[in-house]
Design a protein around this motif. Sequence first.
Motif, PDB file in Angstrom:
ATOM      1  N   LYS A 117     -11.941   1.194   3.742  1.00 55.14           N
ATOM      2  CA  LYS A 117     -10.648   0.823   3.179  1.00 55.14           C
ATOM      3  C   LYS A 117     -10.244   1.878   2.155  1.00 55.14           C
ATOM      4  CE  LYS A 117     -11.492  -4.130   3.779  1.00 55.14           C
ATOM      5  NZ  LYS A 117     -11.577  -5.460   3.108  1.00 55.14           N
ATOM      6  N   LEU A 118      -9.058   2.426   2.339  1.00 54.44           N
ATOM      7  CA  LEU A 118      -8.566   3.488   1.461  1.00 54.44           C
ATOM      8  C   LEU A 118      -7.178   3.129   0.967  1.00 54.44           C
ATOM      9  CD1 LEU A 118      -8.925   6.349   0.246  1.00 54.44           C
ATOM     10  CD2 LEU A 118      -7.848   7.245   2.326  1.00 54.44           C
ATOM     11  N   TYR A 119      -7.033   3.063  -0.336  1.00 55.42           N
ATOM     12  CA  TYR A 119      -5.740   2.795  -0.976  1.00 55.42           C
ATOM     13  C   TYR A 119      -5.480   3.952  -1.921  1.00 55.42           C
ATOM     14  CZ  TYR A 119      -2.161   0.315  -3.709  1.00 55.42           C
ATOM     15  OH  TYR A 119      -0.992  -0.042  -4.347  1.00 55.42           O
ATOM     16  N   THR A 120      -4.533   4.822  -1.577  1.00 54.87           N
ATOM     17  CA  THR A 120      -4.345   6.021  -2.380  1.00 54.87           C
ATOM     18  C   THR A 120      -2.955   6.584  -2.180  1.00 54.87           C
ATOM     19  OG1 THR A 120      -5.292   8.186  -2.904  1.00 54.87           O
ATOM     20  CG2 THR A 120      -5.171   7.593  -0.586  1.00 54.87           C
ATOM     21  N   CYS A 121      -2.644   7.587  -2.978  1.00 54.41           N
ATOM     22  CA  CYS A 121      -1.391   8.331  -2.853  1.00 54.41           C
ATOM     23  C   CYS A 121      -1.652   9.548  -1.974  1.00 54.41           C
ATOM     24  CB  CYS A 121      -0.903   8.757  -4.236  1.00 54.41           C
ATOM     25  SG  CYS A 121       0.584   9.759  -4.207  1.00 54.41           S
ATOM     26  N   PRO A 122      -0.820   9.826  -0.974  1.00 58.17           N
ATOM     27  CA  PRO A 122      -1.102  10.932  -0.054  1.00 58.17           C
ATOM     28  C   PRO A 122      -1.020  12.309  -0.692  1.00 58.17           C
ATOM     29  CG  PRO A 122       1.063  10.017   0.373  1.00 58.17           C
ATOM     30  CD  PRO A 122       0.420   9.110  -0.631  1.00 58.17           C
ATOM     31  N   VAL A 123      -0.309  12.425  -1.778  1.00 57.02           N
ATOM     32  CA  VAL A 123      -0.187  13.709  -2.461  1.00 57.02           C
ATOM     33  C   VAL A 123      -1.050  13.654  -3.710  1.00 57.02           C
ATOM     34  CG1 VAL A 123       1.403  15.334  -3.539  1.00 57.02           C
ATOM     35  CG2 VAL A 123       2.168  13.953  -1.579  1.00 57.02           C
ATOM     36  N   PRO A 124      -2.027  14.554  -3.918  1.00 56.90           N
ATOM     37  CA  PRO A 124      -2.258  15.805  -3.155  1.00 56.90           C
ATOM     38  C   PRO A 124      -3.473  15.729  -2.240  1.00 56.90           C
ATOM     39  CG  PRO A 124      -3.245  15.982  -5.297  1.00 56.90           C
ATOM     40  CD  PRO A 124      -2.737  14.570  -5.193  1.00 56.90           C
TER      41      PRO A 124
END
Length: 484
Positions: A117-124
């Motif tokens: 499970k990954l919850y993150t902002c795609p940048v950077p």
Amino acid sequence: MEGSSSGSKIKRVLVPNPRKRFRRNSLETNNNDESNNSTVYLPIEIVDRIFTFLPIESAITSSSLVAKPYRHSWLYSRNLCFDKDFRRRCRAGQWSEASIVNYILQRHLGDKISNFKLYTCPVPYVAHFQNWFKTVASKGVEDFQVELVQPFAFCQINSDIFTEPTLRVLKLVRCELFLSQNLSGLQFLKSLSLSMIPVSPSFTKRLFSSCLLLEYLALEGCCLLGEITIEGLNRFSALVLKHSIDLILVTINTPSITTLHYSGKINKIKFVDPMVIRLKDVILDFGATKGLQHIADRDDLLQVLRDVETLSITNAFLEGLSTRFVDFEYRDVEYYFQNLKELQLVRRGLSFVNPWDILCFVKNCPNIERLFIDFGLYAMEVGSYWNMVAKEKFEKCQTEFPQLKLLKVKRFKKLELEEKLVKYFLLHATSLESLILLEAKNYRHEIKLSDIIYYKTVSNVATVSTFSAYQDQSRVFPKHTVLQ
């Protein structure tokens, strides 16, 4: 060993050293001491395997609290959960999310990863995604969930990365899934959830023809370009469609479906054979509209709802079932929901729904036990239809509700028609146990318990509670909180 979910403290545990032999003879000769010996000796392989099922953060934290042979068990962890709590702690500690995920995945020595499970902002971090996803997919992942939080930022995932036919649950938010020619890695997929991405009819057609074991499909905030037909799936049981734009029509041709959660425009769902479909858990959120609604295939919809047990609807649905003028007289629509246990009704925007429409619907649910009504921001319309037709029918109705135990009213403004409806249920619910009233936000008059407590009730055990709109302490909520 005592463990907890990610982020909670883990107590120091006592794990016996497997290199030290215990004396079998002493245990056999000393029966009295055996009852006092609470330490359980397990082989190192079993204890090591237990550690691999801990969430990765808990496994790393506990590695410094146990015996040396188990301090590297986290390298074989099967549960890689980098969720919201993980991201929040990284930001609070000013740590790089990508560096931590990279560190764990590069050192992972196990041949199996069950959950990712990954919850993150795609940048950077988007440059790292492909390596992460390939590493996880190559180790037989069963539950794969990726949620990107930054609006208008997307990533692409090719189905080729799932080479092993182990995937059961796939959830992607702002991650576009490309279906390759060979979908062998998805042939045992049971649950698919896609959000905030475009979905074409060709995509769903290929998906349904390849994933024959699919049981659950959720499309939320997706751009559905055209028509979707769900057929050929013998195990399909749940469909969730929420706020999908450009949707022309969804055709359901699978008798196994029992759950339907729909939020969107009216008249977008068609049932091929309503006689064989029996829905149990239903949300019909047709949204707020300006004019009186008309349900195109009303009889088919009522047919598939004949065995419904939990139902949440908006005023647009009731407007579609309202009394019609036929052969020079007003006639009510005929339907009967004998299995319905919980009903939630939400009025949105300006509505034509009056107390008789609500009562007319509820009286056709004789076994209802929990009733939730949200009166909305606006008062019920007191028009010519109410004064000439509906008011007389409402006052003459004497339907009893012997199974109703809970009535919760939200945004109660103590207006005339709202009071009429609440008082009716108090006088006809013989087994009512609780009445909960929540006043409307920014309402000019505070509703006091003294204003309500003298309402007449036929139940001897009914209790009345009132709360402000901002302090609902009742702790009683409907099963479908999505409309709250």
